[in-house]
Scaffold this motif. Structure first.
Motif, PDB file in Angstrom:
ATOM      1  N   VAL A 121       8.351  -3.626  -6.448  1.00 53.53           N
ATOM      2  CA  VAL A 121       7.068  -3.727  -5.765  1.00 53.53           C
ATOM      3  C   VAL A 121       6.336  -4.951  -6.303  1.00 53.53           C
ATOM      4  CG1 VAL A 121       4.807  -2.623  -5.528  1.00 53.53           C
ATOM      5  CG2 VAL A 121       6.861  -1.246  -5.423  1.00 53.53           C
ATOM      6  N   ASP A 147      -3.189  -3.156  -7.302  1.00 58.28           N
ATOM      7  CA  ASP A 147      -2.290  -2.508  -6.343  1.00 58.28           C
ATOM      8  C   ASP A 147      -3.117  -2.010  -5.164  1.00 58.28           C
ATOM      9  OD1 ASP A 147       0.013  -1.415  -5.200  1.00 58.28           O
ATOM     10  OD2 ASP A 147      -0.206   0.465  -6.289  1.00 58.28           O
ATOM     11  N   ASP A 149       1.263   0.600  -3.186  1.00 54.26           N
ATOM     12  CA  ASP A 149       2.720   0.673  -3.238  1.00 54.26           C
ATOM     13  C   ASP A 149       3.215   1.181  -4.590  1.00 54.26           C
ATOM     14  OD1 ASP A 149       2.957  -0.271  -0.640  1.00 54.26           O
ATOM     15  OD2 ASP A 149       3.105  -2.358  -1.267  1.00 54.26           O
ATOM     16  N   GLN A 159       4.667   4.993  -5.403  1.00 51.27           N
ATOM     17  CA  GLN A 159       6.080   5.092  -5.777  1.00 51.27           C
ATOM     18  C   GLN A 159       6.269   5.604  -7.203  1.00 51.27           C
ATOM     19  OE1 GLN A 159       8.803   1.947  -4.672  1.00 51.27           O
ATOM     20  NE2 GLN A 159       7.406   1.286  -3.050  1.00 51.27           N
TER      21      GLN A 159
END
Length: 152
Positions: free
Chosen positions: A11, A91, A95, A99
């Motif tokens: 990511v 972020d 993502d 996750q």
């Protein structure tokens, strides 16, 4: 949900200057901690605690990254305001938080909402998660993480 012996997800997030940082490309050892919101009391204390120990983490070649969903510009102001010596990551897209299993349902005064569960991941030289702390209490946490980093 990211756990011990996992690698971080592939990511890309942004640092406080807006530059891309791919989590899977970071080389260990390093610390990645998630905090709910910049410039709030608990998050400020946590960042200050990691900053106070920054030289000791640096001596281990173990950088410290703090991540929230705040915009990079807010992170830059937060870092400047408190002279923070940790790498702050944004972020905004959720993502990484989703996750890695730190975007969770929370409750305050009986009201449910989604937010970041204060969590820390210590990644070893092999790029795998060596230790995970969830539902972190700020007091003495940075020192606990430093002790674990020294034991790697």
């Amino acid at each position: 949900m990211t756990d011990v012996n996992d690698t971080l997800p592939n990511v890309t997030v942004a640092d406080s200057a807006g530059n891309p940082v791919n989590l899977a490309a970071l080389s260990g050892p390093f610390v990645l901690y998630f905090y709910p919101k910049a410039d709030t009391p608990g998050c400020t204390n946590e960042a200050k605690d990691f900053t106070e120990l920054a030289a000791e983490f640096a001596a281990l070649n173990c950088p410290v990254y703090g991540m929230s969903k705040d915009k990079p510009a807010k992170l830059a102001k937060f870092a400047a305001k408190y002279a923070l010596n940790v790498h702050l990551l944004s972020d905004e897209a959720s993502d990484a938080t989703e996750q890695m299993g730190v975007w969770v349902e929370k409750s305050m005064y009986g009201k449910l909402y989604m937010g970041i569960d204060r969590s820390t991941f210590l990644v070893g030289k092999d790029g795998k998660v060596a230790q995970v702390w969830r539902k972190v209490k700020v007091k003495d946490h940075a020192a606990e993480v430093l002790a674990a980093a020294k034991a790697l």
